[in-house]
Design a protein around this motif. Sequence first.
Motif, PDB file in Angstrom:
ATOM      1  N   LEU A   1      -5.253   2.791   6.656  1.00  0.00           N
ATOM      2  CA  LEU A   1      -4.709   2.524   5.334  1.00  0.00           C
ATOM      3  C   LEU A   1      -5.716   1.755   4.490  1.00  0.00           C
ATOM      4  CD1 LEU A   1      -1.036   1.547   6.226  1.00  0.00           C
ATOM      5  CD2 LEU A   1      -1.788   3.622   5.068  1.00  0.00           C
TER       6      LEU A   1
ATOM      7  N   GLU B   1      -2.906   0.148  -5.284  1.00  0.00           N
ATOM      8  CA  GLU B   1      -3.323   1.523  -5.472  1.00  0.00           C
ATOM      9  C   GLU B   1      -4.612   1.825  -4.718  1.00  0.00           C
ATOM     10  OE1 GLU B   1      -5.389  -0.983  -8.486  1.00  0.00           O
ATOM     11  OE2 GLU B   1      -3.355  -0.879  -7.654  1.00  0.00           O
TER      12      GLU B   1
ATOM     13  N   THR C   1      -5.878   8.972  -0.338  1.00  0.00           N
ATOM     14  CA  THR C   1      -5.442  10.116   0.457  1.00  0.00           C
ATOM     15  C   THR C   1      -5.931  11.394  -0.222  1.00  0.00           C
ATOM     16  OG1 THR C   1      -3.341  10.262  -0.742  1.00  0.00           O
ATOM     17  CG2 THR C   1      -3.370   8.930   1.266  1.00  0.00           C
TER      18      THR C   1
ATOM     19  N   ARG D   1       2.976   7.631   1.248  1.00  0.00           N
ATOM     20  CA  ARG D   1       2.110   7.283   0.133  1.00  0.00           C
ATOM     21  C   ARG D   1       2.033   8.401  -0.893  1.00  0.00           C
ATOM     22  NH1 ARG D   1      -3.632   5.355   1.707  1.00  0.00           N
ATOM     23  NH2 ARG D   1      -3.535   4.708  -0.475  1.00  0.00           N
TER      24      ARG D   1
ATOM     25  N   HIS E   1       1.716   7.299   6.294  1.00  0.00           N
ATOM     26  CA  HIS E   1       0.739   7.967   5.442  1.00  0.00           C
ATOM     27  C   HIS E   1       1.419   8.967   4.506  1.00  0.00           C
ATOM     28  CE1 HIS E   1      -3.025   6.415   7.165  1.00  0.00           C
ATOM     29  NE2 HIS E   1      -2.357   6.363   8.306  1.00  0.00           N
TER      30      HIS E   1
ATOM     31  N   ILE F   1       0.838  -1.201   0.000  1.00  0.00           N
ATOM     32  CA  ILE F   1       0.000   0.000   0.000  1.00  0.00           C
ATOM     33  C   ILE F   1       0.874   1.253   0.000  1.00  0.00           C
ATOM     34  CG2 ILE F   1      -1.655   1.360   1.352  1.00  0.00           C
ATOM     35  CD1 ILE F   1      -2.810  -1.323   2.358  1.00  0.00           C
ATOM     36  N   VAL F   2       1.877   1.273   0.867  1.00  0.00           N
ATOM     37  CA  VAL F   2       2.734   2.458   1.013  1.00  0.00           C
ATOM     38  C   VAL F   2       3.503   2.749  -0.269  1.00  0.00           C
ATOM     39  CG1 VAL F   2       4.763   3.370   2.216  1.00  0.00           C
ATOM     40  CG2 VAL F   2       2.932   2.268   3.514  1.00  0.00           C
ATOM     41  N   THR F   3       3.975   1.704  -0.933  1.00  0.00           N
ATOM     42  CA  THR F   3       4.765   1.895  -2.156  1.00  0.00           C
ATOM     43  C   THR F   3       3.901   2.117  -3.389  1.00  0.00           C
ATOM     44  OG1 THR F   3       4.869  -0.504  -2.529  1.00  0.00           O
ATOM     45  CG2 THR F   3       6.668   0.506  -1.265  1.00  0.00           C
ATOM     46  N   GLY F   4       2.589   1.947  -3.237  1.00  0.00           N
ATOM     47  CA  GLY F   4       1.697   2.180  -4.367  1.00  0.00           C
ATOM     48  C   GLY F   4       1.424   0.963  -5.229  1.00  0.00           C
TER      49      GLY F   4
END
Length: 210
Positions: free
Chosen positions: A52, A19, A65, A149, A146, A13-16
Amino acid sequence: MATSVYERIRDAIVTGRFEAGRVLSENALAADFGTSRTPVREALHRLEIERLVERGPRGAIVRATSPEEILDIYEVRITLEGSAARSAAKHATDLDLARLRARQDAMRGLEGADARAAANRAFHAALWEASHSPTLIDLLDRLHVHLQRYPTTTLDWPGRWDEVIREHDELLDAISRHDGDAARDIAERHMTGAREVRLQMYADAAPPRP
């Protein structure tokens, strides 16, 4: 196993790689990770608490976000970074100070957004650890996840990197002198500067009014 699944989903999730808006199927994730649905379900619940992931009509989905949310995170982080710096000035050991100086020295002369962002993250992580406050460390780490992201970094802004190095030097000096009030003020000013750059980045990216 549950922790491993949680870390892998969170990283995606954090690295995309996962998505915003993506549906996170328990069955599909369990198959991908070679595990049962139970650790996946536990991981998704934990990620929902961390905001998240959210629940949608078809199950868990990756939260999107917004600029407003990012700026809200900066507001909270300004206060927490100040508290961490003040605590570090009071509680930092010689080893903590050595780590901070090493992280700061590693930042000098760096080129490239990814390298700079990683080095800056390492310095702040060392600062949080020097606070010797598990609560502050946990809260700041959650906030930083967060911010990660967001696809661009404020460190790319013209002149910002040199400003960051200078403010880190000032912060290290205050912590070394055990001046908690000065350390807090410098840290808050440092993060306020990052927020102001982010605001300007949003303004520059906004479409022109008709």
